[in-house]
Write a protein that holds these residues in place. Structure first.
Motif, PDB file in Angstrom:
ATOM      1  N   UNK A   1       9.690 -94.868 -27.354  1.00 54.01           N
ATOM      2  CA  UNK A   1       9.290 -94.437 -26.014  1.00 54.01           C
ATOM      3  C   UNK A   1       9.030 -92.946 -25.950  1.00 54.01           C
ATOM      4  N   UNK A   2       9.904 -92.146 -26.569  1.00 50.03           N
ATOM      5  CA  UNK A   2       9.714 -90.698 -26.566  1.00 50.03           C
ATOM      6  C   UNK A   2       8.473 -90.315 -27.364  1.00 50.03           C
ATOM      7  N   UNK A   3       8.295 -90.941 -28.529  1.00 46.09           N
ATOM      8  CA  UNK A   3       7.104 -90.652 -29.321  1.00 46.09           C
ATOM      9  C   UNK A   3       5.843 -91.036 -28.569  1.00 46.09           C
ATOM     10  N   UNK A   4       5.869 -92.184 -27.878  1.00 45.24           N
ATOM     11  CA  UNK A   4       4.709 -92.620 -27.093  1.00 45.24           C
ATOM     12  C   UNK A   4       4.388 -91.618 -25.998  1.00 45.24           C
ATOM     13  N   UNK A   5       5.424 -91.128 -25.306  1.00 47.73           N
ATOM     14  CA  UNK A   5       5.217 -90.175 -24.218  1.00 47.73           C
ATOM     15  C   UNK A   5       4.551 -88.905 -24.727  1.00 47.73           C
TER      16      UNK A   5
ATOM     17  N   UNK B   1      11.335 -98.723 -24.515  1.00 46.38           N
ATOM     18  CA  UNK B   1      10.677 -98.714 -23.218  1.00 46.38           C
ATOM     19  C   UNK B   1      10.307 -97.333 -22.743  1.00 46.38           C
ATOM     20  N   UNK B   2       9.524 -97.327 -21.652  1.00 42.08           N
ATOM     21  CA  UNK B   2       8.997 -96.087 -21.102  1.00 42.08           C
ATOM     22  C   UNK B   2       8.621 -96.330 -19.648  1.00 42.08           C
ATOM     23  N   UNK B   3       8.891 -95.356 -18.793  1.00 43.72           N
ATOM     24  CA  UNK B   3       8.450 -95.408 -17.398  1.00 43.72           C
ATOM     25  C   UNK B   3       7.267 -94.468 -17.197  1.00 43.72           C
ATOM     26  N   UNK B   4       6.344 -94.863 -16.333  1.00 49.95           N
ATOM     27  CA  UNK B   4       5.226 -94.005 -15.945  1.00 49.95           C
ATOM     28  C   UNK B   4       5.341 -93.760 -14.450  1.00 49.95           C
ATOM     29  N   UNK B   5       5.259 -92.500 -14.062  1.00 52.40           N
ATOM     30  CA  UNK B   5       5.375 -92.097 -12.653  1.00 52.40           C
ATOM     31  C   UNK B   5       4.112 -91.343 -12.262  1.00 52.40           C
ATOM     32  N   UNK B   6       3.441 -91.787 -11.207  1.00 58.15           N
ATOM     33  CA  UNK B   6       2.197 -91.182 -10.737  1.00 58.15           C
ATOM     34  C   UNK B   6       2.415 -90.632  -9.332  1.00 58.15           C
TER      35      UNK B   6
ATOM     36  N   UNK C   1      -3.241 -94.177 -17.973  1.00 57.32           N
ATOM     37  CA  UNK C   1      -1.959 -93.857 -18.608  1.00 57.32           C
ATOM     38  C   UNK C   1      -1.388 -95.082 -19.317  1.00 57.32           C
ATOM     39  N   UNK C   2      -1.449 -96.243 -18.668  1.00 61.64           N
ATOM     40  CA  UNK C   2      -0.926 -97.466 -19.271  1.00 61.64           C
ATOM     41  C   UNK C   2      -1.741 -97.862 -20.497  1.00 61.64           C
ATOM     42  N   UNK C   3      -3.052 -97.752 -20.390  1.00 59.18           N
ATOM     43  CA  UNK C   3      -3.922 -98.074 -21.518  1.00 59.18           C
ATOM     44  C   UNK C   3      -3.658 -97.151 -22.701  1.00 59.18           C
ATOM     45  N   UNK C   4      -3.360 -95.888 -22.427  1.00 59.02           N
ATOM     46  CA  UNK C   4      -3.069 -94.940 -23.503  1.00 59.02           C
ATOM     47  C   UNK C   4      -1.771 -95.306 -24.213  1.00 59.02           C
ATOM     48  N   UNK C   5      -0.773 -95.783 -23.480  1.00 56.92           N
ATOM     49  CA  UNK C   5       0.455 -96.268 -24.105  1.00 56.92           C
ATOM     50  C   UNK C   5       0.138 -97.436 -25.041  1.00 56.92           C
ATOM     51  N   UNK C   6      -0.716 -98.337 -24.576  1.00 54.28           N
ATOM     52  CA  UNK C   6      -1.088 -99.471 -25.422  1.00 54.28           C
ATOM     53  C   UNK C   6      -1.840 -99.006 -26.669  1.00 54.28           C
ATOM     54  N   UNK C   7      -2.656 -97.976 -26.528  1.00 58.39           N
ATOM     55  CA  UNK C   7      -3.341 -97.414 -27.699  1.00 58.39           C
ATOM     56  C   UNK C   7      -2.329 -96.885 -28.712  1.00 58.39           C
ATOM     57  N   UNK C   8      -1.282 -96.237 -28.212  1.00 56.26           N
ATOM     58  CA  UNK C   8      -0.240 -95.726 -29.111  1.00 56.26           C
ATOM     59  C   UNK C   8       0.424 -96.877 -29.861  1.00 56.26           C
ATOM     60  N   UNK C   9       0.791 -97.939 -29.151  1.00 58.94           N
ATOM     61  CA  UNK C   9       1.469 -99.064 -29.789  1.00 58.94           C
ATOM     62  C   UNK C   9       0.572 -99.715 -30.837  1.00 58.94           C
ATOM     63  N   UNK C  10      -0.718 -99.794 -30.545  1.00 61.04           N
ATOM     64  CA  UNK C  10      -1.663-100.346 -31.515  1.00 61.04           C
ATOM     65  C   UNK C  10      -1.720 -99.462 -32.767  1.00 61.04           C
ATOM     66  N   UNK C  11      -1.808 -98.162 -32.570  1.00 53.98           N
ATOM     67  CA  UNK C  11      -1.846 -97.245 -33.709  1.00 53.98           C
ATOM     68  C   UNK C  11      -0.563 -97.319 -34.517  1.00 53.98           C
ATOM     69  N   UNK C  12       0.567 -97.434 -33.838  1.00 51.26           N
ATOM     70  CA  UNK C  12       1.850 -97.549 -34.530  1.00 51.26           C
ATOM     71  C   UNK C  12       1.899 -98.818 -35.367  1.00 51.26           C
ATOM     72  N   UNK C  13       1.471 -99.926 -34.786  1.00 50.38           N
ATOM     73  CA  UNK C  13       1.532-101.216 -35.486  1.00 50.38           C
ATOM     74  C   UNK C  13       0.613-101.274 -36.691  1.00 50.38           C
TER      75      UNK C  13
END
Length: 457
Positions: free
Chosen positions: A259-263, A304-309, A328-340
């Motif tokens: 979560x921290x790395x994703x943020x 996990x990670x929270x997003x606040x707008x 912001x949510x899509x960018x988190x998903x991009x990170x998870x894809x890159x990680x995987x």
């Protein structure tokens, strides 16, 4: 003292403290962690940043400078080498000779100063299981409609957040009853119901206590620790809005290194949008809660990670807020894809965060429980901005001004300044207190064997 290398027309490198670095050479979050390389003659100074893997920084050519490239390896910062012969941009001469002195000085300086471009400590490198099951939750608070909008968008456009390496993606409403009634909660704040003892207590009667148990069962029982179980989520993204000037804030907790790395990765990826004026400021908040002490929904998943707008009014959908949340949510998903997929994440080694110290400062209350003071006009809207000892916070009904007394340090960085939800005792009164700190970013990688990395302390 934070130090940086400054190389100007003088061919000999010199050390200077941050206060004396030329403004043109300063970059936010970089002083003390990067080597600044200036041209020998004319031309703009170049910044040599550190990278998780070898990358090159090209110096300006034919400008009285070196006219080649140099490379700094982040994991072995003492290595500084050139890829081309000097003088490719013009005839050799005094300029090239001076450049050789400069390069030699840079190499010597870096070799003798480990705090400029430090290698990662072993504790920062973590191997984690691939993220295969992801949950995206909106309307954990029923009057925060933006996250619910993203969830509805996902149902209408199934490929919106789909990524090839994610095997299961759940998009759900956290508090459907409160959402139907456009209320923050029915009985209690849902995002305060996920302590282990509360999830284990079957006698708690409130709607939110029961809903918390259902969500925990769906996404991974917190009371069972980190054991594998069918249907458990590897990563949970909880979508929120605030009435305060928080921009786009990624809120991580220290038990979740992914979560921290994703943020931090998302902040880095979204920075060009912010600089182009197309996106608000992006901040990273790091809470101080361990997993068992966290009452938040994200703590039921493995990571996990929270997003606040914000600012977004309660019970209102705004086009810009919905667009920001979707990006912001899509960018988190991009990170998870890159990680995987084992892509080069190019994570920053260190990042500036706002560390939540678990304290709120409330305004005084009257005997009837209602506010006896308002936020001072000089303080209103000052999220993520320093509040110094002696500066005003509240204006009382009798005209008295309450100033910050320095109880948590001479300077703090407030968040959620005049948040509407924090007029409710059930959600916690007052504004949040954070400290502006630089932290090491976990160098997360995945293992095909599915072995989890050690969690941060």
């Amino acid at each position: 003292m934070a130090l940086a290398i400054v190389l100007a027309a003088d061919p000999v490198p010199r050390w200077c403290d941050e206060a004396h670095c030329p403004p043109s050479l300063q970059r936010e979050g970089a002083v003390g962690t990067s080597a600044y390389v200036g041209t020998v003659g004319a031309g703009a100074p170049q910044q040599l940043m550190r990278h998780p893997k070898p990358q090159c920084s090209t110096l300006p050519s034919c400008a009285g400078s070196v006219g080649g490239t140099i490379c700094c390896r982040a994991r072995t910062p003492t290595r500084l080498r050139r890829h081309r012969r000097l003088g490719r941009c013009g005839p050799a001469g005094p300029t090239v000779a001076a450049a050789l002195v400069v390069l030699a000085g840079v190499a010597a300086a870096i070799a003798h100063r480990a705090d400029v471009g430090p290698s990662r400590s072993p504790a920062a490198a973590l191997t984690v299981r691939p993220v295969r099951r992801v949950a995206i939750v909106g309307a954990t608070h029923g009057n925060e409609l933006t996250g619910a909008w993203v969830v509805r968008r996902m149902h209408h456009a199934p490929n919106l957040m789909k990524r090839s390496s994610i095997e299961a993606l759940d998009a759900v409403l956290g508090n459907p009853r409160a959402y139907q009634e456009t209320r923050r909660f029915v009985d209690e704040d849902l995002n305060r119901q996920f302590l282990g003892e509360a999830l284990s207590d079957l006698t708690l009667p409130s709607y939110e206590a029961q809903r918390a148990k259902a969500l925990a069962a769906q996404f991974g029982q917190k009371t069972k620790g980190d054991r594998e179980e069918a249907g458990a989520s590897d990563f949970l993204v909880d979508l929120h809005t605030t009435t305060t000037a928080m921009g786009v804030s990624f809120i991580a907790e220290p038990w979740s290194p992914v979560g921290l790395a994703a943020a931090c990765w998302c902040q880095q990826k979204l920075r060009p949008r912010t600089e182009a004026g197309d996106f608000p400021e992006v901040h990273v908040i790091l809470e101080s809660l361990d997993k068992q002490s966290s009452p938040h929904l994200i703590s039921v998943a493995r990571e996990g990670l929270m997003i606040e707008i914000g600012p977004v009014p309660q019970g209102v959908l705004k086009a810009d807020g919905c667009r920001w949340m979707e990006i912001a949510t899509s960018t988190v998903m991009d990170f998870l894809e890159a990680l995987n997929t084992g892509a080069d994440l190019a994570l920053p080694q260190r990042a500036h965060v706002f560390r939540d110290i678990g304290v709120k400062i409330p305004a005084p209350l009257s005997e009837d429980g209602k506010p006896a003071a308002i936020f001072h006009e000089d303080f209103e809207g000052k999220d993520f901005q320093p509040l110094r000892k002696g500066e005003p916070m509240f204006l009382c009904v009798n005209g008295e001004v309450i100033c910050y007394d320095g109880a948590y340090g001479d300077v703090i960085w407030p968040v959620f300044v005049n948040e509407a939800a924090y007029y409710l005792p059930q959600s916690g009164l007052g504004f949040g207190v954070t400290l502006h700190e630089e932290v090491e970013v976990p160098a997360v990688t995945t293992s095909l064997k599915g072995v989890s990395g050690t969690l941060l302390a």
